[in-house]
Design a protein around this motif. Sequence first.
Motif, mmCIF file in Angstrom:
data_model
loop_
_atom_site.group_PDB
_atom_site.id
_atom_site.type_symbol
_atom_site.label_atom_id
_atom_site.label_comp_id
_atom_site.label_asym_id
_atom_site.label_seq_id
_atom_site.Cartn_x
_atom_site.Cartn_y
_atom_site.Cartn_z
ATOM 1 N N HIS A 28 56.046 34.354 45.962
ATOM 2 C CA HIS A 28 54.439 34.673 44.775
ATOM 3 C C HIS A 28 54.551 36.367 44.609
ATOM 4 C CE1 HIS A 28 52.902 31.052 46.815
ATOM 5 N NE2 HIS A 28 54.078 30.921 48.124
ATOM 6 N N GLY A 31 51.493 37.705 41.828
ATOM 7 C CA GLY A 31 50.766 37.743 43.594
ATOM 8 C C GLY A 31 50.322 39.112 44.098
ATOM 9 N N ASN A 253 47.661 28.740 55.614
ATOM 10 C CA ASN A 253 47.449 28.812 54.427
ATOM 11 C C ASN A 253 46.700 28.394 53.892
ATOM 12 O OD1 ASN A 253 49.309 28.709 51.463
ATOM 13 N ND2 ASN A 253 49.767 26.292 51.758
ATOM 14 N N SER A 257 45.233 33.107 50.263
ATOM 15 C CA SER A 257 46.157 32.336 49.264
ATOM 16 C C SER A 257 47.472 32.794 49.635
ATOM 17 C CB SER A 257 46.237 33.259 48.062
ATOM 18 O OG SER A 257 45.670 34.296 48.398
ATOM 19 N N SER A 259 50.112 35.009 48.746
ATOM 20 C CA SER A 259 50.471 36.525 48.389
ATOM 21 C C SER A 259 49.028 37.182 48.781
ATOM 22 C CB SER A 259 49.707 36.341 46.817
ATOM 23 O OG SER A 259 48.386 35.990 46.417
#
Length: 299
Positions: A28, A31, A253, A257, A259
């Motif tokens: 990630h 992000g 989660n 998100s 990230s």
Amino acid sequence: MGRILQWVMRWGILIAAGLFLGKALLTHWQGVSELHLQPQAWIYVSLAIVIAVCAQLWSALVWGLILELLRHPVPKRWAIITLLKNAPAKYVPGSIWHLYGRVRAAQRRGIGLEFATLSVMLEPLFIMAGGLGLALGHGSAPNLLILALMVILLAVHPRILNRLWRFWCRRQGKESTVGAMRRYPLSVLLGALAFMALRSITFICIVLAFTPITLGLLQPLMSGFSFAWVLSLVIPSPGGLGVFESSALQVLNGSLSPSLLLGCVTVYRLVTIAAELIGAGAAYLIDEGKEPLANSKAG
């Protein structure tokens, strides 16, 4: 052999958590690199540090309540200064040095080794109960959470705890006619619940520094954070390093998100470490008062 196994387990867990976080960061990374702090982020981060310091102070008061229930009352000032001075030692490999420092300080006040050790062993149990109480609203394995909470609430009942205490004393070759605890520790349990609420609010402030959130998201964030915190207490790791972050990525989660979670748990860890260093620095500048003679009578 047992110590070697414990060493392997601790470092194995820490390395596994580090690899998991590293993989999540690589996955990630784009992000994470696009994360931006809100214009008022400095307000939320500053508030988070203040609340984190308050949580440390509250944790010291909880420890003081435990000692009082064990018939060894101590001044609140001493409990706060002692806990703050030793808090940063939790990150030293072994995960016991912050507890060792408090036990030694308690002994210098004339508290027996057994009661001093029992107080620092009971504290994470109460904190775990507080975390489980808040985590019940998350919805992950509710039956298991309720069962774990009930086990702790029963284990700290004086009738059960005192029997365990006498059994432990006999194993150590000592006879104890006095129970460890006089009454049910409801005040300590409520204090532990308040401590976990302060920790959760600290994390929520970090989230607000990155993005605005709705009122409906507050409860899932608080419950999910508490669940991740409990897991970091159960799984041995210096100061919960790596374990909390990995648990939070899994538990929260569905609320944030990946990230954003990576950014939040990283800043949260920095904030809590900063708060502990601030508290420890302030504690060393404050006189904790005169200590009673170390050879005074302890139970």
